[in-house]
Write a protein that holds these residues in place. Structure first.
Motif, PDB file in Angstrom:
ATOM      1  N   ILE A 268    -113.466  -9.240  22.104  1.00 51.55           N
ATOM      2  CA  ILE A 268    -114.098  -9.275  20.655  1.00 51.55           C
ATOM      3  C   ILE A 268    -115.558  -8.539  20.750  1.00 51.55           C
TER       4      ILE A 268
ATOM      5  N   ALA B 236    -116.651  -5.490  18.410  1.00 46.73           N
ATOM      6  CA  ALA B 236    -117.909  -5.482  17.692  1.00 46.73           C
ATOM      7  C   ALA B 236    -118.873  -4.514  18.149  1.00 46.73           C
TER       8      ALA B 236
ATOM      9  N   ILE C 179    -117.385  -1.050  16.443  1.00 49.40           N
ATOM     10  CA  ILE C 179    -117.460  -1.150  15.166  1.00 49.40           C
ATOM     11  C   ILE C 179    -118.792  -0.704  14.730  1.00 49.40           C
TER      12      ILE C 179
ATOM     13  N   VAL D 214    -119.035  -9.601  11.962  1.00 46.65           N
ATOM     14  CA  VAL D 214    -118.116  -8.827  12.673  1.00 46.65           C
ATOM     15  C   VAL D 214    -118.743  -8.196  13.748  1.00 46.65           C
TER      16      VAL D 214
ATOM     17  N   TYR E  20    -111.713  -8.007  10.227  1.00 44.50           N
ATOM     18  CA  TYR E  20    -111.735  -6.813  11.223  1.00 44.50           C
ATOM     19  C   TYR E  20    -110.889  -5.565  10.505  1.00 44.50           C
TER      20      TYR E  20
END
Length: 83
Positions: A7, A11, A14, A42, A54
């Protein structure tokens, strides 16, 4: 592979993609139909954020997820697990 590392990687990717596109968190929130607070969560890799958030962010960035073999976590990523 620890789910928190995965995760965290998502993140980070992104956040980098948003910045590379020259978008603010508010811009991305508007494109994704989410609040700025949700974008912040997020980008922090919050585990309380649903997969749909997401997916909306990735869609707004014209990106998608791909399943690939996991790489070993870096020392930096492992250190983040103990914070």
């Amino acid at each position: 592979m620890d789910c928190y590392v995965l995760i965290s990687r998502l993140a980070k990717q992104i956040r980098e993609k948003r910045k590379n596109r020259g978008l603010t968190q508010a811009n991305l929130a508007q494109l994704a139909g989410l609040t700025r607070q949700k974008i912040i969560a997020v980008e922090k890799g919050s585990t309380s954020i649903g997969v749909i958030a997401y997916a909306r962010v990735l869609g707004a960035l014209d990106c998608e997820l791909a399943v690939i073999p996991a790489a070993m976590p870096t020392l930096e990523e492992l250190g983040g697990l103990f914070e």
